[in-house]
Design a protein around this motif. Sequence first.
Motif, PDB file in Angstrom:
ATOM      1  N   GLU A   1      24.459  11.262  73.105  1.00  0.00           N
ATOM      2  CA  GLU A   1      23.116  10.777  72.814  1.00  0.00           C
ATOM      3  C   GLU A   1      22.731  11.199  71.396  1.00  0.00           C
ATOM      4  O   GLU A   1      23.017  12.312  70.970  1.00  0.00           O
ATOM      5  CB  GLU A   1      22.088  11.360  73.799  1.00  0.00           C
ATOM      6  N   ALA A   2      22.088  10.278  70.688  1.00  0.00           N
ATOM      7  CA  ALA A   2      21.598  10.573  69.342  1.00  0.00           C
ATOM      8  C   ALA A   2      20.101  10.805  69.407  1.00  0.00           C
ATOM      9  O   ALA A   2      19.375  10.052  70.055  1.00  0.00           O
ATOM     10  CB  ALA A   2      21.913   9.427  68.395  1.00  0.00           C
ATOM     11  N   ALA A   3      19.637  11.858  68.754  1.00  0.00           N
ATOM     12  CA  ALA A   3      18.217  12.200  68.772  1.00  0.00           C
ATOM     13  C   ALA A   3      17.512  11.667  67.530  1.00  0.00           C
ATOM     14  O   ALA A   3      18.110  11.565  66.450  1.00  0.00           O
ATOM     15  CB  ALA A   3      18.050  13.716  68.845  1.00  0.00           C
ATOM     16  N   ASN A   4      16.259  11.324  67.700  1.00  0.00           N
ATOM     17  CA  ASN A   4      15.388  10.953  66.579  1.00  0.00           C
ATOM     18  C   ASN A   4      15.923   9.801  65.746  1.00  0.00           C
ATOM     19  O   ASN A   4      15.810   9.789  64.513  1.00  0.00           O
ATOM     20  CB  ASN A   4      15.157  12.171  65.664  1.00  0.00           C
ATOM     21  N   GLY A   5      16.519   8.817  66.406  1.00  0.00           N
ATOM     22  CA  GLY A   5      16.995   7.645  65.690  1.00  0.00           C
ATOM     23  C   GLY A   5      18.239   7.883  64.853  1.00  0.00           C
ATOM     24  O   GLY A   5      18.608   7.054  64.022  1.00  0.00           O
ATOM     25  N   PHE A   6      18.886   9.010  65.065  1.00  0.00           N
ATOM     26  CA  PHE A   6      20.092   9.366  64.317  1.00  0.00           C
ATOM     27  C   PHE A   6      21.229   8.412  64.666  1.00  0.00           C
ATOM     28  O   PHE A   6      21.418   8.044  65.822  1.00  0.00           O
ATOM     29  CB  PHE A   6      20.468  10.806  64.663  1.00  0.00           C
ATOM     30  N   GLU A   7      22.008   8.009  63.664  1.00  0.00           N
ATOM     31  CA  GLU A   7      23.158   7.137  63.922  1.00  0.00           C
ATOM     32  C   GLU A   7      24.367   7.992  64.285  1.00  0.00           C
ATOM     33  O   GLU A   7      24.880   8.765  63.468  1.00  0.00           O
ATOM     34  CB  GLU A   7      23.479   6.288  62.693  1.00  0.00           C
ATOM     35  N   LEU A   8      24.828   7.854  65.509  1.00  0.00           N
ATOM     36  CA  LEU A   8      25.926   8.664  66.013  1.00  0.00           C
ATOM     37  C   LEU A   8      27.243   7.929  65.751  1.00  0.00           C
ATOM     38  O   LEU A   8      27.610   6.998  66.458  1.00  0.00           O
ATOM     39  CB  LEU A   8      25.732   8.906  67.516  1.00  0.00           C
ATOM     40  N   THR A   9      27.959   8.325  64.733  1.00  0.00           N
ATOM     41  CA  THR A   9      29.177   7.640  64.318  1.00  0.00           C
ATOM     42  C   THR A   9      30.399   8.180  65.058  1.00  0.00           C
ATOM     43  O   THR A   9      30.361   9.252  65.674  1.00  0.00           O
ATOM     44  CB  THR A   9      29.407   7.800  62.818  1.00  0.00           C
ATOM     45  N   GLU A  10      31.500   7.471  64.930  1.00  0.00           N
ATOM     46  CA  GLU A  10      32.753   7.919  65.522  1.00  0.00           C
ATOM     47  C   GLU A  10      33.184   9.247  64.916  1.00  0.00           C
ATOM     48  O   GLU A  10      33.655  10.140  65.625  1.00  0.00           O
ATOM     49  CB  GLU A  10      33.831   6.863  65.309  1.00  0.00           C
ATOM     50  N   GLU A  11      33.021   9.402  63.613  1.00  0.00           N
ATOM     51  CA  GLU A  11      33.408  10.652  62.963  1.00  0.00           C
ATOM     52  C   GLU A  11      32.658  11.845  63.545  1.00  0.00           C
ATOM     53  O   GLU A  11      33.252  12.896  63.806  1.00  0.00           O
ATOM     54  CB  GLU A  11      33.147  10.579  61.459  1.00  0.00           C
ATOM     55  N   ILE A  12      31.373  11.698  63.755  1.00  0.00           N
ATOM     56  CA  ILE A  12      30.574  12.793  64.307  1.00  0.00           C
ATOM     57  C   ILE A  12      31.109  13.196  65.675  1.00  0.00           C
ATOM     58  O   ILE A  12      31.305  14.390  65.959  1.00  0.00           O
ATOM     59  CB  ILE A  12      29.097  12.376  64.391  1.00  0.00           C
ATOM     60  N   LYS A  13      31.359  12.226  66.516  1.00  0.00           N
ATOM     61  CA  LYS A  13      31.836  12.533  67.868  1.00  0.00           C
ATOM     62  C   LYS A  13      33.226  13.168  67.843  1.00  0.00           C
ATOM     63  O   LYS A  13      33.518  14.097  68.611  1.00  0.00           O
ATOM     64  CB  LYS A  13      31.822  11.264  68.726  1.00  0.00           C
TER      65      LYS A  13
END
Length: 321
Positions: free
Chosen positions: A56-68
Motif C-alpha cells: 500500500e502507498a500512503a499519501n498518494g505516493f507512487e509505489l514503483t517496482e524498484e521500491i518494492k
Amino acid sequence: MRSMLRRWFRRPPPTFDPVWHDLLLRTFEHWRSLTPAEHERMEYLVARFFHEHRWEAANGFELTEEIKVVIAAQASLLLLGLDLDTYPQVTSVIVHPATVRLHGEYSVGGGLRASGTQLLAGQARYRGPVVLSWSAARRGARFPASGLNVVYHEFAHQLDMLDGVTDGTPPLDDDEARRRWVEVCTAAYDSVRAEGSEVLRSYAGTNPAEFFAVATEVFFTKPVALSTHEPALYRELQGFYRQDPAARLVTIGVRPRSGPVDGGPHPSGVMPAGAQSGPSRRCAPVQAAVAGGSLFLDVRHHLDRHLGPATLIGERLQRRG
C-alpha cells in the motif's frame, strides 16, 4: 481427479525478474556480498515477498517496482538462513515517501503516556502491517556503514513477535539456546543501559524488544565492529540467523559504502504501548528468565497482563506535542 485439480489450482512459483539482480547491485549494498548459493535462495525469498505481500502507498505516493524490490530484498535477508520463507503475520507493507506522521496517544516510557504527533521512520504491528519510510529504507539499503536500517529493525520485530509476545527473544531451538541467549543478551542490555556501547546506539537500552531490533541492525550493517566489541552477542545472533555477515564481508573484501545519515534526530524505536523503560527498568534475573524462556520475564508478564499480544513498535525520529 484430486491431483489434477491440485495442479490446476496450484499457484505458480513466484518469479524473480532477472533485471532485479542489476537493480539490487546498484541499490542494495549487501546484495554484492552474497555467494551464488545465497543469491539463489534470496531470489526465491525476494520474489515471494514481492508477489505475496499486499503493498500500500500512503499519501498518494507512487509505489514503483524498484521500491518494492529494494524493501523486499532487505526484509528477505533476515530470512536467508532461517527455516522460514516469509513473514506469516504481516498483513501488508505500507510505504510512505518520507517521515511517517502518526497522531494520537502513545507511550513515552516509565508508565507515562502522551498525545501529539510522532515522526517515525517505521512501525511494526503484531498480526498487522509494517509501515516504512521509503527515504529511510532506501538510505539504509545503500549506506549500511551508517549502522541504521529501518527495514531490518521493523522485520526483526516481526520475528520477535512470532511467539505472540514482543520481548526481545525470538523463537529459539531449545532450552540450552534460550539459556545462552538470556545470559548473553541480559549482560549486553545491562551494559548498554549502564555505560553505553561502542556499536549499539543508546536506544538498544529502551527495552528488550528494541535491544533485539537494534542489535539486528548492527549485526547486518556493521558486523565486523559488532563481532569485535560484542563477540558473545554476535555469536548469539549468528546462531539465530544462521549467517556470518562479518566473515562474508572479509572473505570477499567488501568495504561498505559510507554515506549521509539523516540530518534529523537519530532514529530510535518506539516501545510497546504501556511497557516501561528508563533507568529504573531493570532486567529480570537470568535464572528466572531461563525458566520462562524469555529475555525479561517482567516485560513478558507486563505485556501478557496489560496488553495481550497486540503490541505496536516503531522507529521514532522525534515527537512533538
